[in-house]
Design a protein around this motif. Structure first.
Motif, PDB file in Angstrom:
ATOM      1  N   HIS A  16       0.007   9.351  -4.265  1.00  0.00           N
ATOM      2  CA  HIS A  16      -0.634   8.118  -3.793  1.00  0.00           C
ATOM      3  C   HIS A  16       0.174   6.876  -4.170  1.00  0.00           C
ATOM      4  O   HIS A  16       0.246   5.921  -3.404  1.00  0.00           O
ATOM      5  CB  HIS A  16      -2.056   8.006  -4.364  1.00  0.00           C
ATOM      6  N   HIS A  52      -6.573  -3.076  -5.145  1.00  0.00           N
ATOM      7  CA  HIS A  52      -6.987  -2.751  -6.518  1.00  0.00           C
ATOM      8  C   HIS A  52      -6.425  -3.699  -7.576  1.00  0.00           C
ATOM      9  O   HIS A  52      -6.907  -3.727  -8.701  1.00  0.00           O
ATOM     10  CB  HIS A  52      -6.602  -1.308  -6.864  1.00  0.00           C
ATOM     11  N   ASN A  84      -2.817   4.636   3.470  1.00  0.00           N
ATOM     12  CA  ASN A  84      -2.131   4.862   2.205  1.00  0.00           C
ATOM     13  C   ASN A  84      -1.093   5.958   2.473  1.00  0.00           C
ATOM     14  O   ASN A  84      -1.226   6.686   3.451  1.00  0.00           O
ATOM     15  CB  ASN A  84      -3.112   5.368   1.136  1.00  0.00           C
ATOM     16  N   HIS A 134      -3.122   0.697 -10.255  1.00  0.00           N
ATOM     17  CA  HIS A 134      -1.872   0.865  -9.498  1.00  0.00           C
ATOM     18  C   HIS A 134      -1.600  -0.398  -8.687  1.00  0.00           C
ATOM     19  O   HIS A 134      -2.396  -1.334  -8.711  1.00  0.00           O
ATOM     20  CB  HIS A 134      -1.896   2.133  -8.634  1.00  0.00           C
ATOM     21  N   HIS A 181      -1.469  -1.126  -5.498  1.00  0.00           N
ATOM     22  CA  HIS A 181      -2.027  -1.425  -4.166  1.00  0.00           C
ATOM     23  C   HIS A 181      -2.876  -2.689  -4.209  1.00  0.00           C
ATOM     24  O   HIS A 181      -3.658  -2.908  -5.135  1.00  0.00           O
ATOM     25  CB  HIS A 181      -2.826  -0.228  -3.652  1.00  0.00           C
ATOM     26  N   ASP A 185      -8.434   6.034  -6.232  1.00  0.00           N
ATOM     27  CA  ASP A 185      -7.715   6.543  -5.052  1.00  0.00           C
ATOM     28  C   ASP A 185      -7.080   7.931  -5.176  1.00  0.00           C
ATOM     29  O   ASP A 185      -6.680   8.491  -4.174  1.00  0.00           O
ATOM     30  CB  ASP A 185      -6.620   5.562  -4.590  1.00  0.00           C
ATOM     31  N   GLN A 204       0.845  -1.196   0.000  1.00  0.00           N
ATOM     32  CA  GLN A 204       0.000   0.000   0.000  1.00  0.00           C
ATOM     33  C   GLN A 204       0.879   1.243   0.000  1.00  0.00           C
ATOM     34  O   GLN A 204       0.400   2.333   0.267  1.00  0.00           O
ATOM     35  CB  GLN A 204      -0.913   0.013   1.238  1.00  0.00           C
TER      36      GLN A 204
HETATM   37 ZN   LIG Z   1      -4.368   2.865  -3.591  1.00  0.00          ZN
END
Ligand SMILES: [Zn+2]
Length: 456
Positions: free
Chosen positions: A376, A318, A77, A313, A315, A395, A43
């Motif tokens: 992010h 996702h 995050n 991305h 993370h 996000d 993350q």
């Molecule tokens: Zn994220």
């Protein structure tokens, strides 16, 4: 889900509480103050370990009622400071304590297991639980030195990593402030120090009160902690959002000439302050959530195949379901900087997006757009239904409302995205995102840029 008999549960719960409270009427707070590695949980800004951020976890345990309150503060995050408090009031009430806005109450929730998992964060509570029972706790292997907890071993199913070992290692050199290391998959996840505090009766009574002012938002208990309730929202002919992939998650689906193209491969979320660690969407494993998403698309668009998924991305919430899409025969697109990482993690071949990439032909094409490094994550993709004027991001734009200024607690990221969008998208394009309902025209993002929050 099997519904247990409430009366039996309640009786068992009361017995349990009386049995392992050292002092039945005391209210004790135990806090862990330290640092948590968002990078190791995938993350962080980059998908690698070593991005530690200050974190505190506190649990308040009330001896004679079994009530428990968890408070966490830190970052979920890199760009999101958060603190949150949840009160668990047996037999079946969960209250998200918001303090500056109405609380949210879940009535009729099954919370006994969760209460037990959170209470075990306090090593004295865990030791007392072991003393009072037969020494076995499902899913945990506990090593003690005398009456102190030395080590707790468990496992967790992590998106992007699979089944991993989780070890809590206690050091009691300072008995009133023991130190803790949590090691996950051989990497240090958390390091911190514990402290206890007794609450006096006035403070102890006050913490279980609702936030004064407006009545709480009431929610049915089976929606706690997270629920899958997928439904299709048509934004425009051939452009959709699938809402309710899990609580707080929605994803773009575009019906292109090549087949369906989805934004993101969602996955579950493991709570590491629980013992044993628990998934917020129980029972689905690593990519189970994306498998359900794919099933839903199959039922909703019979005869239409899924051509591709775009991972916005790295993370894990996702991208953690990417193997489900690959197994279904879909192509998996990802930011070019991340394909090596994803290919290793998933044992699949992702397609790097180095520059704007068009999928499909005719009047409903998708354009995948690399957005470069931001606050992010270091690499992001946006998914643009270019002929219909809808743009999906995860996000970096999560507005709470339709106001012309960014959310105060995420202004850096919101302003960064607003600047990117104004530079790269026509002003009548509408932006949708994975976590909130507002649809933001790019012209409103231009207003963001003129606001005080974005001129700092
Ligand atoms: Zn994220």
């Amino acid at each position: 889900m099997v519904r247990k008999n409430r009366a039996t549960l309640l009786a068992a719960n009361c017995l349990l509480v009386l049995a392992f409270s050292t002092h039945a009427d005391e209210t004790t707070e135990f806090c862990l103050d330290g640092a948590f590695d968002l990078g190791a949980r995938y993350q962080g800004l980059r998908p690698k370990a070593g991005e530690f951020y200050p974190t505190s976890w506190c649990v308040i345990t009330e001896g004679d009622t079994g009530r428990v309150m968890f408070s966490g503060s830190g970052k979920s995050n890199p760009d999101m400071d958060g603190d949150w408090t949840v009160a668990y009031l047996p037999p079946d009430l969960v209250r998200i304590v918001n303090r500056t806005s109405p609380d949210v109450e879940f009535h009729g929730a099954e919370i006994d297991d969760e209460i037990a998992r959170i209470r075990r964060m306090d090593p004295r509570q865990l030791a007392a639980e072991i003393e009072s029972g037969d020494g076995n706790i499902e899913g945990l292997e506990v090593t003690r030195t005398g009456d102190r907890i030395a080590r707790v071993s468990a496992s967790a199913d992590m998106p992007l990593r699979g089944q991993v070992d989780v070890d809590w290692l206690w050091d009691w050199a300072e008995p009133d402030t023991p130190s803790l290391k949590i090691v996950v998959d051989d990497e240090e996840f958390f390091r911190g120090t514990g402290r206890w505090r007794m609450l006096d009766s006035i403070e102890a009574a006050a913490i279980w009160e609702r936030t004064a002012g407006e009545a709480p938002v009431e929610v049915d208990g089976d929606r706690w902690p997270s629920v899958i309730n997928m439904r299709l929202i048509e934004l425009e002919d051939g452009v959709y959002l699938v809402r309710g992939v899990r609580t707080g998650f929605q994803h773009l689906v575009v019906d292109t000439s090549k087949g369906l193209v989805a934004g993101d491969a969602p996955a579950g979320w493991v709570e590491f302050h629980h013992l044993p660690p628990a998934d917020l969407v129980p029972g689905l494993g690593n990519d189970g959530l994306s498998r359900r998403f794919i099933e839903f698309l199959g039922e909703t668009f019979p005869g239409r195949r899924i051509h591709a998924v775009a991972l916005t991305h790295a993370h894990d919430d996702h991208s953690g379901g990417a193997t489900a899409f690959a197994d279904s025969g879909a192509l998996v697109f990802a930011p070019a900087e991340l394909t090596g990482f994803f290919d290793d993690a998933f044992d699949i071949q992702t397609i790097p997006v180095k520059e704007d990439t068009i999928i499909g032909s005719g009047d409903n094409r998708v354009r995948l757009m690399p957005m470069g490094p931001g606050p992010h994550a270091d690499s992001m993709l946006g998914v643009w239904a270019v002929d219909k004027g809808w743009f999906f991001v995860s996000d970096v734009h999560v507005p709470n409302s339709d106001t012309a200024v960014p959310r105060a607690n995420r202004a850096i990221t919101e302003c960064w995205f607003a600047a990117w969008a104004v530079a790269n998208l026509p002003e009548d394009v509408r932006v949708v995102n994975s976590h909130s309902a507002p649809q933001t025209p790019v012209s409103r993002l231009a207003d963001y840029l003129a606001s005080e929050a974005c001129s700092k």
